[in-house]
Design a protein around this motif. Structure first.
Motif, PDB file in Angstrom:
ATOM      1  N   MET A   1      36.650 -39.370  32.669  1.00 52.40           N
ATOM      2  CA  MET A   1      36.136 -40.604  32.091  1.00 52.40           C
ATOM      3  C   MET A   1      36.488 -41.732  33.328  1.00 52.40           C
ATOM      4  SD  MET A   1      36.872 -40.717  28.268  1.00 52.40           S
ATOM      5  CE  MET A   1      36.190 -42.226  27.739  1.00 52.40           C
ATOM      6  N   ARG A   2      37.529 -41.563  33.761  1.00 51.42           N
ATOM      7  CA  ARG A   2      37.756 -42.743  34.932  1.00 51.42           C
ATOM      8  C   ARG A   2      37.160 -42.287  36.378  1.00 51.42           C
ATOM      9  NH1 ARG A   2      40.519 -43.933  39.361  1.00 51.42           N
ATOM     10  NH2 ARG A   2      41.637 -45.872  39.596  1.00 51.42           N
ATOM     11  N   ALA A   3      37.115 -40.978  36.617  1.00 50.12           N
ATOM     12  CA  ALA A   3      36.197 -40.565  37.883  1.00 50.12           C
ATOM     13  C   ALA A   3      34.807 -40.869  37.726  1.00 50.12           C
ATOM     14  CB  ALA A   3      36.743 -39.195  38.115  1.00 50.12           C
ATOM     15  N   GLU A   4      34.194 -40.331  36.506  1.00 48.59           N
ATOM     16  CA  GLU A   4      32.979 -40.558  36.482  1.00 48.59           C
ATOM     17  C   GLU A   4      32.242 -41.801  35.752  1.00 48.59           C
ATOM     18  OE1 GLU A   4      30.828 -38.387  38.008  1.00 48.59           O
ATOM     19  OE2 GLU A   4      32.715 -37.247  38.560  1.00 48.59           O
ATOM     20  N   LEU A   5      33.040 -42.105  34.791  1.00 55.24           N
ATOM     21  CA  LEU A   5      32.519 -43.552  33.883  1.00 55.24           C
ATOM     22  C   LEU A   5      33.150 -44.893  34.530  1.00 55.24           C
ATOM     23  CD1 LEU A   5      32.228 -41.884  30.681  1.00 55.24           C
ATOM     24  CD2 LEU A   5      30.447 -41.773  32.298  1.00 55.24           C
ATOM     25  N   SER A   6      34.253 -44.494  35.271  1.00 57.14           N
ATOM     26  CA  SER A   6      34.867 -45.803  35.840  1.00 57.14           C
ATOM     27  C   SER A   6      35.499 -46.565  34.737  1.00 57.14           C
ATOM     28  CB  SER A   6      33.934 -46.796  36.587  1.00 57.14           C
ATOM     29  OG  SER A   6      33.535 -46.296  37.740  1.00 57.14           O
ATOM     30  N   VAL A   7      35.954 -45.707  33.753  1.00 56.73           N
ATOM     31  CA  VAL A   7      36.766 -46.357  32.638  1.00 56.73           C
ATOM     32  C   VAL A   7      38.186 -46.199  32.812  1.00 56.73           C
ATOM     33  CG1 VAL A   7      37.390 -45.880  29.927  1.00 56.73           C
ATOM     34  CG2 VAL A   7      35.127 -45.609  31.153  1.00 56.73           C
ATOM     35  N   ASP A   8      39.064 -47.190  32.771  1.00 56.00           N
ATOM     36  CA  ASP A   8      40.622 -47.213  32.811  1.00 56.00           C
ATOM     37  C   ASP A   8      41.114 -45.959  32.292  1.00 56.00           C
ATOM     38  OD1 ASP A   8      40.329 -49.421  34.717  1.00 56.00           O
ATOM     39  OD2 ASP A   8      40.823 -50.804  33.170  1.00 56.00           O
TER      40      ASP A   8
ATOM     41  N   SER B   1      43.125 -44.244  25.115  1.00 54.53           N
ATOM     42  CA  SER B   1      43.043 -44.986  23.745  1.00 54.53           C
ATOM     43  C   SER B   1      41.806 -44.430  22.993  1.00 54.53           C
ATOM     44  CB  SER B   1      42.912 -46.423  23.814  1.00 54.53           C
ATOM     45  OG  SER B   1      42.946 -46.862  22.587  1.00 54.53           O
ATOM     46  N   GLN B   2      40.877 -44.329  23.467  1.00 53.01           N
ATOM     47  CA  GLN B   2      39.386 -43.821  22.828  1.00 53.01           C
ATOM     48  C   GLN B   2      39.687 -42.117  22.389  1.00 53.01           C
ATOM     49  OE1 GLN B   2      36.245 -44.347  25.338  1.00 53.01           O
ATOM     50  NE2 GLN B   2      36.280 -46.447  25.264  1.00 53.01           N
ATOM     51  N   ILE B   3      40.423 -41.428  23.296  1.00 48.12           N
ATOM     52  CA  ILE B   3      40.419 -40.085  22.709  1.00 48.12           C
ATOM     53  C   ILE B   3      41.618 -39.807  21.731  1.00 48.12           C
ATOM     54  CG2 ILE B   3      41.554 -38.106  23.528  1.00 48.12           C
ATOM     55  CD1 ILE B   3      40.471 -38.625  26.378  1.00 48.12           C
ATOM     56  N   LYS B   4      42.540 -40.681  21.625  1.00 50.20           N
ATOM     57  CA  LYS B   4      43.620 -40.884  20.706  1.00 50.20           C
ATOM     58  C   LYS B   4      42.852 -41.278  19.429  1.00 50.20           C
ATOM     59  CE  LYS B   4      47.906 -42.927  18.971  1.00 50.20           C
ATOM     60  NZ  LYS B   4      48.976 -43.829  19.641  1.00 50.20           N
ATOM     61  N   LEU B   5      42.100 -42.135  19.169  1.00 48.62           N
ATOM     62  CA  LEU B   5      41.186 -42.612  18.136  1.00 48.62           C
ATOM     63  C   LEU B   5      40.607 -41.623  17.801  1.00 48.62           C
ATOM     64  CD1 LEU B   5      40.494 -44.833  16.115  1.00 48.62           C
ATOM     65  CD2 LEU B   5      38.843 -45.818  17.598  1.00 48.62           C
ATOM     66  N   ALA B   6      39.750 -40.794  18.478  1.00 55.23           N
ATOM     67  CA  ALA B   6      38.990 -39.763  18.050  1.00 55.23           C
ATOM     68  C   ALA B   6      39.617 -38.657  17.582  1.00 55.23           C
ATOM     69  CB  ALA B   6      38.179 -39.114  19.383  1.00 55.23           C
ATOM     70  N   ALA B   7      40.891 -38.325  17.741  1.00 64.84           N
ATOM     71  CA  ALA B   7      41.847 -37.381  17.098  1.00 64.84           C
ATOM     72  C   ALA B   7      42.104 -38.189  15.707  1.00 64.84           C
ATOM     73  CB  ALA B   7      43.025 -36.983  18.133  1.00 64.84           C
ATOM     74  N   GLY B   8      42.315 -39.276  15.516  1.00 66.96           N
ATOM     75  CA  GLY B   8      42.915 -39.979  14.524  1.00 66.96           C
ATOM     76  C   GLY B   8      41.797 -40.079  13.453  1.00 66.96           C
ATOM     77  N   VAL B   9      40.536 -40.325  13.850  1.00 69.92           N
ATOM     78  CA  VAL B   9      39.376 -40.380  12.716  1.00 69.92           C
ATOM     79  C   VAL B   9      38.956 -38.939  12.338  1.00 69.92           C
ATOM     80  CG1 VAL B   9      36.857 -40.967  12.693  1.00 69.92           C
ATOM     81  CG2 VAL B   9      38.359 -42.574  13.795  1.00 69.92           C
ATOM     82  N   ALA B  10      39.190 -37.996  13.400  1.00 72.45           N
ATOM     83  CA  ALA B  10      38.940 -36.790  12.957  1.00 72.45           C
ATOM     84  C   ALA B  10      40.018 -36.121  11.866  1.00 72.45           C
ATOM     85  CB  ALA B  10      38.963 -35.658  14.040  1.00 72.45           C
ATOM     86  N   LYS B  11      41.054 -36.752  11.601  1.00 73.57           N
ATOM     87  CA  LYS B  11      42.140 -36.433  10.403  1.00 73.57           C
ATOM     88  C   LYS B  11      41.496 -36.692   9.046  1.00 73.57           C
ATOM     89  CE  LYS B  11      45.878 -38.135  12.087  1.00 73.57           C
ATOM     90  NZ  LYS B  11      47.227 -38.345  12.072  1.00 73.57           N
ATOM     91  N   TYR B  12      40.877 -37.971   9.234  1.00 75.33           N
ATOM     92  CA  TYR B  12      40.509 -38.577   7.878  1.00 75.33           C
ATOM     93  C   TYR B  12      39.056 -38.308   7.606  1.00 75.33           C
ATOM     94  CZ  TYR B  12      45.033 -40.313   8.691  1.00 75.33           C
ATOM     95  OH  TYR B  12      46.371 -40.409   9.025  1.00 75.33           O
ATOM     96  N   ASP B  13      38.614 -37.198   6.876  1.00 75.14           N
ATOM     97  CA  ASP B  13      37.144 -36.920   6.372  1.00 75.14           C
ATOM     98  C   ASP B  13      36.260 -38.256   5.894  1.00 75.14           C
ATOM     99  OD1 ASP B  13      37.602 -34.443   7.322  1.00 75.14           O
ATOM    100  OD2 ASP B  13      38.127 -33.603   5.547  1.00 75.14           O
TER     101      ASP B  13
END
Length: 424
Positions: free
Chosen positions: A86-93, A99-111
């Motif tokens: 994401m940093r290399a291709e999308l220029s996202v810090d 943080s987005q990946i962590k949120l993705a994992a968090g949301v996936a835990k709660y149906d």
């Protein structure tokens, strides 16, 4: 059915369907952006804003689903997770991506959270608040699996009625709502621990910007911080109301708060402060006799420039109206010609008397209420003036600055008002 690029048993390529769906979205957005909202009907604008809120939540749900299954991207790049790509291709810090990946994992835990996000019922920001609250409950040894399920249902329901901040507050107390008998004591202990941690985190940094301003930032315990906020607002809000009443353009709220904070500091009575360096926070101003005689003289706030700051002589004279000032007048080679006396505020009884005599700022044409005015020495204290009623005048902060500005002269008219005139 897999959403990869392999051919499935039906002989179709899912990648084609994904690409077609994305192209349809892109085309629709392009068409909307080509239209000017200025010409839309009010109902159309309201409808679009309402539907975009839902679409943004659904778009976020889709992105989080992809990030939650982005392990293959990490494998391909040899990274711990997809954040490097994401940093290399999308220029996202990297921090934002993780943080987005962590949120993705968090949301996936709660149906239920994931489902409502996909439906557009719960926004991304609210989903983040809910998952953080649920993670704390999951780690709470007192809470059961049933408590976690009930908390998720309650918070998802609340998300449709509360703002993000209100939802965050509800998340802290949701267990008490579920079972007060079990969780009230636990909440009190958690709050006590939080307050103790806040005391350890309390900090303040102050620095000189070397441009005529001082910068600062810090962290305060909630109870003290809210009190500080209310005190500053008490000085900022009335000034704002006066500007609105006069029809003047309203300054940014941050500036009003900064001015309110300045007013708060200026009205602190040094007599009530603890001793600091042998005296009660006395301000020392050092100025040479030559500079004192100039309209645009320069003084040192403090004993020397190394441990102080440079200000104009006019600002030093203005400060003398409202602070404990000891002026040191130096002759050649630093000889002390005069060590002045300390001068405090006009006393409360004197301010009350000035308030009775004058209904507003005494500057000609100004109607700023007396509560927000400074008591000014017409005969400057720094040049021998006295703190008495006949030499006192109420001036708003703007006109008080003008009174000490060498570019202006002022005189008291027969009716008691103060007229300001710019020097030719």
């Amino acid at each position: 059915m897999s959403l990869g690029r392999d051919i499935d048993h039906w002989g179709t390529n899912p990648g084609d369907a994904i690409d077609a769906a994305l192209q349809a979205i892109e085309t629709a957005l392009h068409d909307l952006l080509a239209s000017d909202p200025v010409y839309w009907r009010t109902e159309q604008k309201k409808d679009l804003l309402e539907r975009l809120e839902k679409l943004q939540a659904q778009q976020a749900a889709l992105k989080l689903r992809v990030l939650a299954s982005a392990g293959d991207i990490a494998e391909e790049t040899g990274a711990k997770d997809a954040s490097a790509w994401m940093r290399a291709e999308l220029s996202v810090d990297r921090g934002v991506a993780r943080s987005q990946i962590k949120l993705a994992a968090g949301v996936a835990k709660y149906d239920l959270v994931a489902a409502r996000l996909a439906e557009g019922v719960v926004s991304l920001d609210k989903a983040r608040v809910i998952t953080k609250a649920l993670d704390k409950i999951d780690a709470d040894p007192v809470a059961s699996a049933e408590d976690l399920i009930l908390a998720e249902k309650l918070l998802v329901d609340y998300a449709t009625q509360l703002t993000e901040n209100e939802l965050r507050i509800a998340g802290k107390r949701v267990l008490v709502e579920i079972d007060p008998a079990r969780f009230e004591d636990a909440e009190a202990k958690a709050l006590l621990a939080e307050e103790q941690r806040a005391q350890q985190r309390t900090a303040l940094r102050v620095w000189d910007n070397h441009d005529g301003t001082i910068g600062f930032d810090g962290v305060l315990p909630t109870s003290i911080g809210m009190r500080f906020k209310r005190l500053v607002e008490a000085y900022a809000q009335p000034r704002k109301q006066q500007l609105v009443a006069k029809g003047s353009p309203l300054p940014p709220w941050e500036r009003l708060m900064g001015q309110g904070f300045s007013r708060l500091l200026k009205t602190i009575d040094p007599a009530g402060l603890p001793r600091h360096g042998g005296d009660a926070t006395t301000v020392n101003v050092v100025i040479s006799l030559e500079e004192l005689r100039k309209d645009l003289g320069i003084a040192t706030l403090g004993y020397d420039e190394t441990n102080g700051a440079t200000i104009t002589a006019a600002e030093a004279r203005r400060m003398a109206c409202n602070a404990t000032i000891i002026p040191w007048v130096l002759g050649g080679e630093g000889e002390v010609l005069d060590a002045g006396r300390g001068s405090r505020f006009f006393q409360p009884i004197q301010r009350k008397a000035l308030r009775l005599q004058h209904k507003c700022c005494q500057a000609e044409g100004c109607d700023m209420p007396p509560e927000w005015c400074d008591a000014h020495h017409l005969d400057p204290w720094a040049t021998g003036g006295k703190t008495d009623l006949k030499d006192g005048a109420l001036l708003c902060p703007h006109h008080h600055r003008l009174a000490h500005n060498p570019a202006y002269v002022h005189e008291r008219l027969p009716d008691g008002t103060i007229r300001f005139t710019r020097r030719p």
